[in-house]
Motif scaffolding. Structure first.
Motif, PDB file in Angstrom:
ATOM      1  N   GLN A  31       0.815  -1.210   0.000  1.00 25.02           N
ATOM      2  CA  GLN A  31       0.000   0.000   0.000  1.00 25.02           C
ATOM      3  C   GLN A  31       0.852   1.265   0.000  1.00 25.02           C
ATOM      4  O   GLN A  31       0.349   2.348  -0.296  1.00 25.02           O
ATOM      5  CB  GLN A  31      -0.906   0.013   1.242  1.00 25.02           C
ATOM      6  N   ARG A  32       2.133   1.134   0.333  1.00 24.72           N
ATOM      7  CA  ARG A  32       3.004   2.309   0.448  1.00 24.72           C
ATOM      8  C   ARG A  32       4.435   1.909   0.108  1.00 24.72           C
ATOM      9  O   ARG A  32       4.774   0.725   0.088  1.00 24.72           O
ATOM     10  CB  ARG A  32       2.941   2.873   1.869  1.00 24.72           C
ATOM     11  N   VAL A  33       5.230   2.905  -0.144  1.00 24.88           N
ATOM     12  CA  VAL A  33       6.648   2.660  -0.411  1.00 24.88           C
ATOM     13  C   VAL A  33       7.263   2.025   0.832  1.00 24.88           C
ATOM     14  O   VAL A  33       7.124   2.557   1.936  1.00 24.88           O
ATOM     15  CB  VAL A  33       7.384   3.971  -0.759  1.00 24.88           C
ATOM     16  N   PRO A  34       7.923   0.874   0.704  1.00 24.42           N
ATOM     17  CA  PRO A  34       8.416   0.172   1.894  1.00 24.42           C
ATOM     18  C   PRO A  34       9.561   0.897   2.596  1.00 24.42           C
ATOM     19  O   PRO A  34      10.322   1.634   1.979  1.00 24.42           O
ATOM     20  CB  PRO A  34       8.875  -1.178   1.346  1.00 24.42           C
ATOM     21  N   ARG A  35       9.661   0.657   3.881  1.00 27.32           N
ATOM     22  CA  ARG A  35      10.714   1.261   4.712  1.00 27.32           C
ATOM     23  C   ARG A  35      12.085   0.711   4.351  1.00 27.32           C
ATOM     24  O   ARG A  35      13.088   1.418   4.402  1.00 27.32           O
ATOM     25  CB  ARG A  35      10.385   0.944   6.183  1.00 27.32           C
ATOM     26  N   ALA A  36      12.138  -0.567   4.001  1.00 25.27           N
ATOM     27  CA  ALA A  36      13.408  -1.197   3.628  1.00 25.27           C
ATOM     28  C   ALA A  36      13.157  -2.197   2.515  1.00 25.27           C
ATOM     29  O   ALA A  36      12.039  -2.686   2.348  1.00 25.27           O
ATOM     30  CB  ALA A  36      14.038  -1.887   4.833  1.00 25.27           C
ATOM     31  N   ARG A  37      14.203  -2.490   1.743  1.00 28.97           N
ATOM     32  CA  ARG A  37      14.099  -3.422   0.624  1.00 28.97           C
ATOM     33  C   ARG A  37      15.241  -4.438   0.720  1.00 28.97           C
ATOM     34  O   ARG A  37      16.327  -4.117   1.199  1.00 28.97           O
ATOM     35  CB  ARG A  37      14.176  -2.684  -0.715  1.00 28.97           C
ATOM     36  N   LEU A  38      14.969  -5.630   0.229  1.00 26.53           N
ATOM     37  CA  LEU A  38      15.955  -6.706   0.254  1.00 26.53           C
ATOM     38  C   LEU A  38      16.084  -7.305  -1.138  1.00 26.53           C
ATOM     39  O   LEU A  38      15.078  -7.631  -1.774  1.00 26.53           O
ATOM     40  CB  LEU A  38      15.519  -7.787   1.245  1.00 26.53           C
TER      41      LEU A  38
END
Length: 282
Positions: free
Chosen positions: A238-245
């Protein structure tokens, strides 16, 4: 493709070093933020041309040689990830950069973490490329490989040539190598609480055949704010994620350094806050 010739370069007195840096593009203070690239152990500004040119198409890029690397001569100053993070902060301040996105590879990724931890006001977003926040994030075989490095095994290699080109002193190279072995074997010990305190949005990238354990990368991702329960429940971000892997398949530690074509678009989407897209399935 951007020109690989820097718009500005030279040496600055930083924390007792004569630190070499390059700026690609113009640091005019407008969006997007500059990107500070931090190369890995034994690497220099000359080691990442494909990354520099790819990113410089979209944003200003700053890159520098860490202590004893490339055109920054070694000194009798001790080496530590914390000190290198402070060096990076002082460089940004000397260039009148109030805030920058930061991406570091391997040792440079560890330095990027220290920069974000120790100088949070300077860091916009953080990209850790094949790096750890704690010594046990590496496989034990990594330390065995580092321990086996000496002036004889490195004779005639690009590592020796790069050092000797700017500091033609065999004794200085031997001293530098011993300091680097201590730095990289002892690594750094950032606590879980410190990792959670990093305010920058983050992206963690490793290979599945990396020296970094995949479970360590997942731990980094979680501590930096990853995992979205709402997305897990609904199947939709629903939103731009806080962190990405990102875990690249069939990819080694050194292999990742050659994957600019694959990774630059992913990193750019992260830096630019490209919103997530969900296809219409039903």
């Amino acid at each position: 493709m951007a020109d690989s010739t820097p718009s500005r370069s030279g040496h600055l007195p930083i924390d007792g070093l004569s630190l070499y840096f390059e700026v690609h593009g113009e640091l005019d203070g407008f969006a997007p933020l500059p990107l500070l690239l931090i190369p890995g152990a034994f690497m220099s500004t000359e080691s990442m041309p494909s990354w520099v040119t790819a990113f410089a198409d979209q944003r200003p890029v700053i890159i520098f040689d860490q202590q004893g690397h490339g055109r920054t001569p070694d000194t009798d100053r001790p080496m530590s990830y914390e000190q290198f993070g402070d060096d990076a902060a002082e460089l940004l301040r000397a260039l009148n950069v109030d805030r920058a996105d930061v991406m570091g590879y391997s040792q440079g990724g560890g330095v990027a973490l220290q920069l974000a931890l120790r100088h949070p006001d300077l860091v916009g977003k953080l990209v850790s490329l094949s790096a750890t926040y704690r010594q046990d994030g590496w496989y034990a075989s990594v330390f065995e490989g580092i321990e086996g490095l000496d002036v004889e095994t490195l004779a005639g290699t690009s590592i020796e040539k790069a050092f000797m080109e700017h500091t033609p002193d065999p004794a200085a190279f031997a001293a530098y190598l011993e300091k680097m072995k201590v730095l990289n074997i002892e690594d750094q010990q950032i606590s879980d609480a410190q990792m959670r305190s990093i305010s920058a949005r983050a992206m963690v990238v490793v290979g599945d055949a990396d020296g970094v354990k995949p479970e360590h990368a997942v731990a980094m991702f979680r501590l930096l704010g990853g995992v979205d329960d709402e997305a897990a429940a609904t199947g939709i971000l629903q939103r731009v994620p806080r962190a990405r892997l990102v875990i690249l398949p069939a990819m080694s530690h050194l292999g990742i350094s050659g994957e600019a074509d694959v990774l630059v678009p992913m990193v750019t989407a992260f830096l630019d806050d490209v919103p997530p897209v969900t296809p219409e399935l039903f």
